[in-house]
Motif scaffolding. Structure first.
Motif, mmCIF file in Angstrom:
data_model
loop_
_atom_site.group_PDB
_atom_site.id
_atom_site.type_symbol
_atom_site.label_atom_id
_atom_site.label_comp_id
_atom_site.label_asym_id
_atom_site.label_seq_id
_atom_site.Cartn_x
_atom_site.Cartn_y
_atom_site.Cartn_z
ATOM 1 N N TYR A 1 89.159 30.494 45.548
ATOM 2 C CA TYR A 1 88.209 29.661 44.799
ATOM 3 C C TYR A 1 88.978 28.615 43.978
ATOM 4 O O TYR A 1 89.958 28.946 43.307
ATOM 5 C CB TYR A 1 87.365 30.544 43.873
ATOM 6 C CG TYR A 1 86.364 29.772 43.044
ATOM 7 C CD1 TYR A 1 85.401 28.976 43.653
ATOM 8 C CD2 TYR A 1 86.382 29.837 41.651
ATOM 9 C CE1 TYR A 1 84.488 28.260 42.902
ATOM 10 C CE2 TYR A 1 85.462 29.133 40.894
ATOM 11 C CZ TYR A 1 84.516 28.345 41.524
ATOM 12 O OH TYR A 1 83.614 27.634 40.795
ATOM 13 N N VAL B 1 88.839 25.865 40.948
ATOM 14 C CA VAL B 1 88.049 25.565 39.747
ATOM 15 C C VAL B 1 88.844 24.652 38.814
ATOM 16 O O VAL B 1 90.068 24.784 38.686
ATOM 17 C CB VAL B 1 87.619 26.883 39.038
ATOM 18 C CG1 VAL B 1 88.788 27.731 38.627
ATOM 19 C CG2 VAL B 1 86.732 26.608 37.825
ATOM 20 N N PHE C 1 92.457 30.231 42.996
ATOM 21 C CA PHE C 1 92.670 31.673 42.789
ATOM 22 C C PHE C 1 92.244 32.440 44.038
ATOM 23 O O PHE C 1 91.300 32.034 44.717
ATOM 24 C CB PHE C 1 91.819 32.173 41.613
ATOM 25 C CG PHE C 1 92.208 31.583 40.288
ATOM 26 C CD1 PHE C 1 93.170 32.184 39.485
ATOM 27 C CD2 PHE C 1 91.613 30.408 39.827
ATOM 28 C CE1 PHE C 1 93.516 31.641 38.264
ATOM 29 C CE2 PHE C 1 91.970 29.853 38.611
ATOM 30 C CZ PHE C 1 92.918 30.467 37.820
ATOM 31 N N PHE D 1 90.381 35.692 45.182
ATOM 32 C CA PHE D 1 89.440 36.637 44.563
ATOM 33 C C PHE D 1 90.037 38.039 44.412
ATOM 34 O O PHE D 1 89.998 38.631 43.343
ATOM 35 C CB PHE D 1 88.157 36.755 45.397
ATOM 36 C CG PHE D 1 87.268 35.541 45.345
ATOM 37 C CD1 PHE D 1 86.921 34.953 44.142
ATOM 38 C CD2 PHE D 1 86.749 34.988 46.504
ATOM 39 C CE1 PHE D 1 86.094 33.843 44.091
ATOM 40 C CE2 PHE D 1 85.924 33.877 46.471
ATOM 41 C CZ PHE D 1 85.603 33.300 45.268
ATOM 42 N N ALA D 2 90.603 38.544 45.523
ATOM 43 C CA ALA D 2 91.089 39.934 45.512
ATOM 44 C C ALA D 2 92.164 40.128 44.444
ATOM 45 O O ALA D 2 92.160 41.147 43.736
ATOM 46 C CB ALA D 2 91.620 40.301 46.887
ATOM 47 N N TYR E 1 92.655 38.218 41.734
ATOM 48 C CA TYR E 1 92.094 37.970 40.398
ATOM 49 C C TYR E 1 91.379 39.226 39.855
ATOM 50 O O TYR E 1 91.598 39.627 38.715
ATOM 51 C CB TYR E 1 91.111 36.793 40.464
ATOM 52 C CG TYR E 1 90.723 36.249 39.108
ATOM 53 C CD1 TYR E 1 91.422 35.199 38.527
ATOM 54 C CD2 TYR E 1 89.658 36.792 38.384
ATOM 55 C CE1 TYR E 1 91.076 34.698 37.283
ATOM 56 C CE2 TYR E 1 89.306 36.302 37.140
ATOM 57 C CZ TYR E 1 90.007 35.250 36.596
ATOM 58 O OH TYR E 1 89.672 34.750 35.356
ATOM 59 N N PHE E 2 90.579 39.837 40.713
ATOM 60 C CA PHE E 2 89.808 40.991 40.232
ATOM 61 C C PHE E 2 90.625 42.286 40.265
ATOM 62 O O PHE E 2 90.165 43.323 39.787
ATOM 63 C CB PHE E 2 88.484 41.108 40.987
ATOM 64 C CG PHE E 2 87.558 39.987 40.616
ATOM 65 C CD1 PHE E 2 86.934 39.960 39.377
ATOM 66 C CD2 PHE E 2 87.366 38.914 41.469
ATOM 67 C CE1 PHE E 2 86.132 38.905 39.002
ATOM 68 C CE2 PHE E 2 86.556 37.849 41.102
ATOM 69 C CZ PHE E 2 85.940 37.841 39.864
ATOM 70 N N LYS F 1 95.868 37.294 37.414
ATOM 71 C CA LYS F 1 95.104 36.081 37.161
ATOM 72 C C LYS F 1 95.945 34.812 37.274
ATOM 73 O O LYS F 1 95.509 33.738 36.850
ATOM 74 C CB LYS F 1 94.432 36.174 35.797
ATOM 75 C CG LYS F 1 93.432 37.313 35.765
ATOM 76 C CD LYS F 1 92.619 37.341 34.523
ATOM 77 C CE LYS F 1 91.605 38.475 34.614
ATOM 78 N NZ LYS F 1 90.738 38.561 33.472
#
Lengths: 321, 183
Positions: free
Chosen positions: B74, B76, B149, B151-152, B154-155, B159
């Motif tokens: 993603y 941003v 980023f 996703f996998a 980051y979560f 980060k």
């Protein structure tokens, strides 16, 4: 053929009590007043945003430049005043359409700055229907003034039933259109697998965190629960694409309304995205006999008054002594 | 020919007076027409799904939210504050705009796209300079950045962005004029 036409007429023009439409007017009026009042300072400030970011939508597309901020503020104040009169049902024949037009304008203007939020569409559409329908024939100052001259209460009529049916229809069409956008999108029916939903929610959570918004603390744990997103994806499809079925009969309508309401609460808990109008339950009120609510309150008041009188009567006092 | 379609339907006006079926039919038609047009207008935006350049609108929308296809990463754009030790702090979107998070995010994207990141940076820096509360009072530099980023990651707690581009950087000089230090 005649039978089909008769069925269609009976479907679109059912009789309904004036009080049901009036309760919808009151509910939508309370919501829109809270919406505009709570966002008053924000929406006034938005009017001072750089004209370079102005991207008019809806009725505001008639403007090539933003309005002077003072005019925007006057229109918001006028909407609040018209909203109170709409809520009270005062001179509804004139104020109803004026309020609906003002609300449409100020929300279109608020959304004309590079982003269209999808949480206010239904509230405005419902206000438009109520603004131009006889929604103040009961539970209103208009009704009180009229009953002074003519004590007869308005009978159940199609004039009240049609706007209620229209509100329900507009609601389910909006949900259906939302569902079609998912199926027609690049993911097609595979959207229901929940993977796309998980990615959307993940993207939303990241931007909220990085831009200083408040995300759902649950999401870090939920991200790995793929089954949950698959369930939510399937349920979302059922609620959105199945929405038109809600018009077929009362039971289906109420079941659908309940599911849609729960879906929005689920979205809040998982995604921290608040569709406040939907969370209030008001968009689904047209599927219920909401006129029973004021009747129930009236009955409660009568019972309480009756108990109070009984408690103060000489016979009761004598028993106590 | 059987009885008129609406012959047996009880038709009343809001005042309770009875009307003949033809008059009632006309009234229903006049009342129903704008209603059916409204329903049509609510349904019509569905055609945008097959438009090469779909356009959203208000109050009639094709509700494109959540229908987008995303990859496992993603991108941003956001605002970053650096304190004297080089630590990073989140700067709220509200320093960049007043229309809510998503609207301001779009406005940030638009300004970056139009090459106006430096203007945005100066505007945010001067707003941050007026803040007396931490962490804003510790921030000495504002940056406008775009990062990618996974996703996998980051979560899972990592980060750190895969890539990051600084579009503009402005030093906050409290009590003095904000100066641009370049990307």
């Amino acid at each position: 053929m005649n039978r089909l036409l008769r069925l269609l007429y009976e479907f679109w023009f059912p009789e309904a009590p004036a009080a049901r439409l009036a309760v919808l007017r009151i509910l939508v009026g309370i919501f829109t007043f809270c919406l505009v009042a709570a966002n008053y300072f924000k929406w006034v400030e938005i009017g001072s945003t750089s004209p370079a970011l102005f991207k008019p939508v809806g009725v505001v597309a008639v403007l090539s430049q933003p309005l002077p901020p003072g005019v925007n503020q006057i229109l918001i104040v006028a909407t609040l005043i018209a909203n109170i009169l709409f809520l009270l049902g005062w001179r509804h024949r004139f104020n109803g359409p004026a309020f609906a037009a003002l609300l449409l304008w100020i929300i279109s203007y608020r959304l004309s700055w590079s982003m269209i939020y999808h949480s206010m569409h239904l509230a405005v559409l419902h206000a438009l229907v109520l603004g131009v329908s006889p929604a103040a024939d009961a539970l209103s100052l208009d009704a009180r003034r009229r009953s002074g001259r003519d004590a007869q209460q308005p009978a159940s009529a199609w004039q009240y039933g049609f706007p209620i049916r229209l509100i329900s229809a507009v609601t389910v069409i909006a949900y259906f259109v939302t569902g079609v956008a998912k199926v027609a999108g690049p993911l097609g029916w595979s959207w229901a697998s929940g993977e796309a939903l998980r990615s959307q929610v993940a993207a939303d959570a990241i931007r909220k965190e990085l831009l200083g918004g408040s995300g759902s603390p649950l999401f870090y744990w939920l991200y790995n629960q793929a089954w949950l997103f698959a369930t939510m994806g399937a349920l979302t499809f059922a609620v959105e694409l199945g929405a038109p079925l809600a018009l077929l009969n009362k039971r289906l309508g109420r079941t659908w309304a309940f599911m849609a309401f729960l879906m929005h609460w689920g979205i809040v808990f998982i995604m921290a995205i608040e569709f406040r109008y939907h969370l209030s339950g008001i968009p689904y009120a047209s599927f219920f006999d909401v006129e029973r609510v004021p009747a129930w309150f009236k009955g409660l008041r009568v019972r309480r008054t009756g108990r109070l009188i009984a408690a103060q009567s000489p016979a009761t006092q004598a028993v106590k002594t | 020919m059987s009885e008129p379609i609406l012959g047996s339907i009880d038709l009343r006006t809001s005042q309770g007076a009875f009307h003949g079926s033809r008059h009632a039919l006309l009234r229903k038609g006049l009342t129903g027409l704008p209603g059916f047009l409204l329903m049509g207008a609510t349904l019509a935006p569905v055609a945008q799904n097959w438009n090469p350049t779909p356009k959203d609108n208000f109050p009639f929308s094709y509700y494109p939210m959540f229908s987008e296809k995303r990859s496992d990463t993603y991108v941003v754009s956001y605002l970053v504050g650096l304190d004297g030790r080089g630590n990073r702090h989140t700067i709220s979107y509200s320093f960049a705009g007043s229309g809510g998070l998503n609207q301001t995010r779009r406005q940030i994207n638009r300004l970056i796209r139009e090459g106006k990141a430096d203007t945005l940076c100066r505007s945010v820096a001067s707003a941050v300079a007026k803040e007396v509360a931490t962490p804003y009072s510790d921030i000495v530099t504002v940056q406008i950045v775009t990062a990618r980023f996974r996703f996998a990651d980051y979560f899972a707690g990592n980060k750190t962005p895969m890539t990051e581009q600084v579009h503009a950087s402005c030093r906050i000089a409290r009590g003095e004029r904000t100066t641009e230090v370049g990307p």
